[in-house]
Design an enzyme around this catalytic site. Structure first.
Site, short mmCIF file in Angstrom:
data_model
loop_
_atom_site.label_atom_id
_atom_site.label_comp_id
_atom_site.label_asym_id
_atom_site.label_seq_id
_atom_site.Cartn_x
_atom_site.Cartn_y
_atom_site.Cartn_z
N ASP A 1 -6.47 3.45 9.41
CA ASP A 1 -7.89 3.13 9.40
C ASP A 1 -8.29 2.72 10.83
OD1 ASP A 1 -10.38 2.58 8.12
OD2 ASP A 1 -9.87 0.48 7.91
N GLY B 1 0.78 -1.23 0.00
CA GLY B 1 0.00 0.00 0.00
C GLY B 1 0.82 1.29 0.00
P1 IMP Z 1 -5.76 -0.57 9.83
O1 IMP Z 1 -4.91 -1.64 10.44
O2 IMP Z 1 -7.22 -0.86 9.96
O3 IMP Z 1 -5.41 0.84 10.24
O4 IMP Z 1 -5.62 -0.69 8.27
C1 IMP Z 1 -4.54 -0.45 7.61
C2 IMP Z 1 -4.57 -1.14 6.27
O5 IMP Z 1 -5.90 -1.48 5.78
C3 IMP Z 1 -4.01 -0.16 5.29
O6 IMP Z 1 -2.62 -0.27 5.26
C4 IMP Z 1 -4.67 -0.56 4.02
O7 IMP Z 1 -3.93 -1.59 3.40
C5 IMP Z 1 -6.01 -1.15 4.40
N1 IMP Z 1 -7.10 -0.15 4.22
C6 IMP Z 1 -7.78 0.49 5.18
N2 IMP Z 1 -8.68 1.35 4.65
C7 IMP Z 1 -8.55 1.24 3.32
C8 IMP Z 1 -9.20 1.89 2.19
O8 IMP Z 1 -10.08 2.75 2.31
N3 IMP Z 1 -8.78 1.50 0.97
C9 IMP Z 1 -7.80 0.56 0.76
N4 IMP Z 1 -7.16 -0.05 1.77
C10 IMP Z 1 -7.54 0.28 3.03
MG MG Z 2 -1.67 -1.56 3.73
#
Ligand code: IMP
Ligand code: MG
Length: 187
Positions: free
Chosen positions: A110, A51
């Site tokens: 996120d 990402g």
């Molecule tokens: P977290 O652990 O929930 O903060 O998520 C982090 C990972 O989820 C990011 O590095 C992204 O790979 C994926 N992610 C979260 N939201 C999105 C989005 O809106 N689009 C694409 N990937 C997302």
């Molecule tokens: Mg990611």
């Protein structure tokens, strides 16, 4: 040579949230701030791929250094647009983080689980400091208390693609950040 044609997948977008020009300008500003904060420090940039690939590449070209780059891969099990379960670090770094000033870079903050887990792991491995830089911050989705030190844009609670971010591994190459038309999330 003529410029390449726009990606056909741009037509899959319902709307654009952040334009390529806005991304470029914001990264220049983030670079200035990071250069100031890390002046005379030997920085270790750690990108969470895939990402953060495109964001990190553009950010690095705005950093004056000295710095080194390493990558790691984190993964959570996904169903559609939602990550379920705890993130796992599936591909480790090559460089030794002991005593290093680390700048951890990801595409989006996120729920916060990925950055919290990776930052915790780097500290446990002996990094001298760990700061985080994300292009996007979806504050409304936070499940664990975590804030990034450097944020490109705060965005609303919508699943976005482009500029490194994917849906089912597609759309990473789009030059902007956008929201897909609902029918493409359904497939
Ligand atoms: P977290 O652990 O929930 O903060 O998520 C982090 C990972 O989820 C990011 O590095 C992204 O790979 C994926 N992610 C979260 N939201 C999105 C989005 O809106 N689009 C694409 N990937 C997302
Ligand atoms: Mg990611």
């Amino acid at each position: 040579m003529p410029a390449p044609k726009p990606a056909p997948e741009l037509k899959h977008l319902d709307h654009v949230l952040v334009t390529p020009l806005a991304i470029k300008r914001r990264i220049v500003a983030l670079g200035h701030k990071i250069n100031k904060d890390y002046a005379k420090k030997d920085l270790m940039v750690v990108a969470i791929v895939n990402g953060a690939l495109i964001f990190t590449a553009d950010l690095l070209r705005n950093l004056t250094g000295p710095l080194r780059l390493d990558c790691l891969r984190a993964s959570s099990y996904h169903t559609g647009t939602k990550a379920v379960g705890e993130p796992r670090i599936v591909d480790q770094m090559k460089l030794d983080v002991r005593g290093q000033s680390v700048l951890l870079v990801d595409d989006i903050l996120d729920t916060g689980k990925t950055l919290a887990a990776v930052a915790g792991m780097l500290k446990a491995k002996g990094a001298a400091s760990v700061r985080t830089c994300v292009l996007l911050d979806k504050k409304a989705r936070r499940a664990v208390p975590f804030e990034a030190d450097y944020v490109g844009f705060e965005i609303p609670n919508e699943f976005v693609v482009g500029y490194g971010l994917d849906f089912n591994e597609r759309y990473r190459h789009l030059p902007c950040i956008g929201v897909l038309k609902p029918k493409y999330y359904a497939s």
